[in-house]
Design an enzyme around this catalytic site. Structure first.
Site, PDB file in Angstrom:
ATOM      1  N   GLY A  16       4.136  -0.138  -1.273  1.00 16.80           N
ATOM      2  CA  GLY A  16       4.000  -0.701  -2.617  1.00 16.80           C
ATOM      3  C   GLY A  16       5.212  -0.364  -3.472  1.00 16.80           C
ATOM      4  O   GLY A  16       5.683  -1.200  -4.255  1.00 16.80           O
ATOM      5  N   PHE A  33      -1.796  -1.176  -3.894  1.00 17.70           N
ATOM      6  CA  PHE A  33      -2.830  -0.202  -3.562  1.00 17.70           C
ATOM      7  C   PHE A  33      -2.230   1.204  -3.703  1.00 17.70           C
ATOM      8  O   PHE A  33      -1.327   1.564  -2.946  1.00 17.70           O
ATOM      9  CB  PHE A  33      -3.324  -0.378  -2.128  1.00 17.70           C
ATOM     10  CG  PHE A  33      -4.057  -1.658  -1.835  1.00 17.70           C
ATOM     11  CD1 PHE A  33      -4.482  -2.504  -2.848  1.00 17.70           C
ATOM     12  CD2 PHE A  33      -4.336  -2.027  -0.517  1.00 17.70           C
ATOM     13  CE1 PHE A  33      -5.162  -3.677  -2.569  1.00 17.70           C
ATOM     14  CE2 PHE A  33      -5.022  -3.197  -0.230  1.00 17.70           C
ATOM     15  CZ  PHE A  33      -5.431  -4.026  -1.255  1.00 17.70           C
ATOM     16  N   TYR A  39       0.862  -1.190   0.000  1.00 11.79           N
ATOM     17  CA  TYR A  39       0.000   0.000   0.000  1.00 11.79           C
ATOM     18  C   TYR A  39       0.897   1.239   0.000  1.00 11.79           C
ATOM     19  O   TYR A  39       1.760   1.399   0.862  1.00 11.79           O
ATOM     20  CB  TYR A  39      -0.888  -0.036   1.240  1.00 11.79           C
ATOM     21  CG  TYR A  39      -2.039   0.958   1.308  1.00 11.79           C
ATOM     22  CD1 TYR A  39      -2.146   2.048   0.433  1.00 11.79           C
ATOM     23  CD2 TYR A  39      -3.035   0.808   2.268  1.00 11.79           C
ATOM     24  CE1 TYR A  39      -3.202   2.928   0.513  1.00 11.79           C
ATOM     25  CE2 TYR A  39      -4.103   1.697   2.365  1.00 11.79           C
ATOM     26  CZ  TYR A  39      -4.180   2.758   1.486  1.00 11.79           C
ATOM     27  OH  TYR A  39      -5.231   3.649   1.584  1.00 11.79           O
ATOM     28  N   CYS A  40       0.685   2.128  -0.960  1.00 17.30           N
ATOM     29  CA  CYS A  40       1.363   3.424  -1.028  1.00 17.30           C
ATOM     30  C   CYS A  40       2.881   3.228  -1.052  1.00 17.30           C
ATOM     31  O   CYS A  40       3.401   2.516  -1.890  1.00 17.30           O
ATOM     32  CB  CYS A  40       0.897   4.293   0.131  1.00 17.30           C
ATOM     33  SG  CYS A  40       1.461   6.016   0.043  1.00 17.30           S
ATOM     34  N   VAL A  41       3.623   3.842  -0.117  1.00 16.89           N
ATOM     35  CA  VAL A  41       5.083   3.768  -0.148  1.00 16.89           C
ATOM     36  C   VAL A  41       5.567   2.335   0.037  1.00 16.89           C
ATOM     37  O   VAL A  41       6.642   1.964  -0.474  1.00 16.89           O
ATOM     38  CB  VAL A  41       5.706   4.687   0.922  1.00 16.89           C
ATOM     39  CG1 VAL A  41       5.425   6.139   0.603  1.00 16.89           C
ATOM     40  CG2 VAL A  41       5.204   4.353   2.318  1.00 16.89           C
TER      41      VAL A  41
END
Length: 612
Positions: free
Chosen positions: A349, A374, A345-347
């Site tokens: 990811g 994500f 998710y986000c960073v």
């Protein structure tokens, strides 16, 4: 007793406040017009004098737009700034249009023009000015329209500037938008009719209550968004049953208890962003992605990162990648499986992409059955407003704010709030400081305010190497444990989710992952933004998502040929996982947290999530 002719007329909207006379309207019209003129003259003066001021002043003393202190790393006018408005005619044209529309507002306020203007229609739709008090009182109607008019001209003046680079223009546009949002008449007691009415009705109690709210926020150094005592981690938030089965100096690994008799053989491990608490994916029973996935028959693990302290001062990208691989290997060994599904998710990811590339380089890619992303970016060439926080001035500020090698999480919270200042700052100033309203209980905003500290060294490297220099998409520009990273070699099956209204990881930026990975990839565009677009349980029946089975080059082409599906995208992801998973197996043995090689250390959500 009948009123005399000299008595002021009663105001039905604000009892006790007289209806403005024609002279009042004329005066306030003159005041607003004079304010408009002064602001435009000041902008022109700043443009004209900027080169001389910049040459004479230290960089840290540079002024932001209209004489306000510049945001750190946001010089008002950088080297090479040209003559400002390329032609004097542009300024004259802007002034003329401003006064023409200003005159129209004045005429409508006096009842000389009964027509409906586009500006008034826009003001009616603006949430800051949507209440009847703004619309029905001609003075405040004039104030809101004048504000929108001047705001448009100030923002438009940024595009009219010549002789500056696009990076400087984006910085100036961002700073101007911050200024414009801050100067909204809704943010000031004497220009907000709702505040005036509330103050009269409550005899000033709202202002006293608002002052208490403000002083409390000043005391803790952070803006409050929700009722502080309603939620408790582990009780009514982050409460899905599970156990911490592994703890390292950097993370805890949580395994969740199965709720079905059988589970998919291939487990799922989630890597949440370390700039926030992991429980964004486990808010409550109704919104929890973790609980939903467990109830769908998946064996779920999640990493809970430690909030940085002095012990993590030297932590860098290599450490987070090693942690992801270690967690993957731990789950494989615990359950006796060949591979796992991963989610970043986000960073996290972005880091997962690095991890997959490292595993490819080591010929160990078969450890990962799939990678789900994500709202994660790998190519930062169009990364949005956060790129404005990556210059040398910001790096110096981070150094100044850091203590013992880590950055207080409240800095990042303030940064994200600035990206949506109207909604996440000024909305609360108006409602909770001026109107004195109580904070509503809202789990998502509780999570938003539950900040984590960041290792300064890694955070600066992340901003410089990825956001600013975009090294992750340059083969070999980044190395991990001595191995050059090339994400173009990644062949792992991939599911990529982006938020259409995402202001942190713009959809166009997330899309670029499709240009770099080589394996099979499914892209899904979800309605809403960075958080609500992800945390959208099927039972809520909210939003929508778009899919396109054709291979296309651009996000615009994807949208043009996409199929819209109402509701949550979670079932689409589960169907994708189902097609890549093997048989179902009994939920027993090591599938029960603490019953395998990794013994239970404590109940979920663990200790790291509670550490400050």
């Amino acid at each position: 007793m009948a009123e005399t002719g000299d008595s002021p007329a009663s105001n039905p909207l604000m009892p006790g406040v007289p209806v403005p006379t024609l002279e009042d309207l004329q005066h306030w019209t003159w005041v607003m017009g004079r304010a408009q003129q002064l602001m435009m003259e000041h902008v022109a003066l700043q443009v004209a004098e900027a080169p001389a001021k910049l040459a004479a002043a230290e960089p840290k003393a540079a002024l932001g737009p209209w004489g306000s202190p510049a945001l750190p790393g946001f010089p008002a006018f950088g080297p090479g700034f040209g003559p400002g408005f390329g032609e004097a005619g542009k300024l004259v044209e802007a002034q003329t249009e401003l006064w023409t529309q200003g005159l129209s507002i004045w005429q409508r306020a006096l009842g000389l023009d009964q027509g409906e203007s586009a500006l008034k229609a826009r003001a009616d739709k603006d949430r800051r000015f949507a209440s009847p008090e703004w619309r029905d009182n001609p003075v405040f109607d004039m104030i809101r329209q004048s504000y929108l008019l001047v705001s448009d001209r100030l923002l438009g003046s940024v595009d009219a500037l010549e002789g500056i680079g696009e990076e400087q223009r984006e910085q100036l546009r961002f700073a101007t938008r911050l200024f414009v949002d801050a100067m909204s008449p809704s943010n000031f007691a004497l220009t907000n009719p709702q505040v005036i009415e509330r103050t009269i009705a409550s005899r000033g109690d709202n202002l006293l209550k608002g002052l208490e709210h403000m002083l409390a926020d000043l005391g803790k150094g952070q803006l409050t968004h929700t009722a502080p005592d309603v939620f408790e981690v582990g009780r009514n938030i982050a409460s899905t049953p599970g156990k911490v089965v592994k703890r390292t100096p950097l993370y805890e690994l949580i395994q969740y208890s199965p709720t079905t008799d059988e589970v998919y053989e291939t487990p799922v491990i989630v890597f949440p962003p370390w700039i926030n608490r992991f429980y964004i994916l486990d808010l409550n029973a109704e919104k929890s992605f973790i609980k939903w996935a467990v109830d769908s028959g998946l064996t779920m693990f999640i990493v809970s990162w430690k909030s940085a302290d002095a012990s993590l001062a030297e932590t860098v990208l290599d450490d987070y990648v090693r942690a992801q691989i270690e967690a993957i290997d731990s789950v494989r060994d615990l359950l006796g499986v060949e591979d796992v599904h991963t989610i970043g998710y986000c960073v996290a990811g972005t880091t997962l992409a690095t991890t997959l590339a490292l595993l490819e380089a080591r010929d160990e890619a078969d450890k990962v059955a799939s990678g789900t992303f994500f709202t994660a970016q790998v190519d930062f060439s169009e990364a949005g407003d956060l790129k404005l926080f990556t210059n040398d001035g910001q790096m110096k500020l981070i150094d100044q704010l850091s203590n013992d090698g880590y950055l207080d999480g409240r800095y990042m919270a303030a940064t994200f709030n600035l990206l949506r200042g109207r909604d996440l700052i000024w909305n609360y100033v108006t409602n909770n400081y001026l109107l004195g309203q109580d904070y509503p209980p809202y789990d998502l905003l509780f999570w938003n305010g539950d900040t984590t500290n960041l290792p300064t060294k890694w955070h600066q490297a992340y901003l410089k190497d990825l956001y600013r220099d975009n090294k992750l998409v340059q083969p070999g520009a980044i190395t991990v444990d001595g191995t050059p990273i090339n994400i173009a070699k990644v062949r792992t099956p991939t599911y990529v989710q982006a938020g259409r209204e995402d202001h942190i990881a713009p959809a166009a930026s997330v899309w670029k992952i499709t240009h770099h990975f080589q394996g099979p990839l499914r892209f899904v565009l979800a309605g809403s933004g960075h958080v609500a677009g992800v945390v959208n349980p099927p039972a809520a029946g909210k939003y929508q998502y778009w899919t396109n089975e054709e291979k296309v080059e651009t996000l615009d082409e994807f949208i043009a040929g996409a199929t819209e599906t109402k509701g949550s995208w979670w079932p689409d992801w589960l169907g994708w996982i189902d097609r890549k998973s093997d048989e179902m197996i009994p939920a027993k043995g090591a599938r029960i947290p603490g019953k395998g090689k990794l013994k239970a250390l404590e109940d979920a959500p663990g200790s790291y999530v509670r550490a400050r």
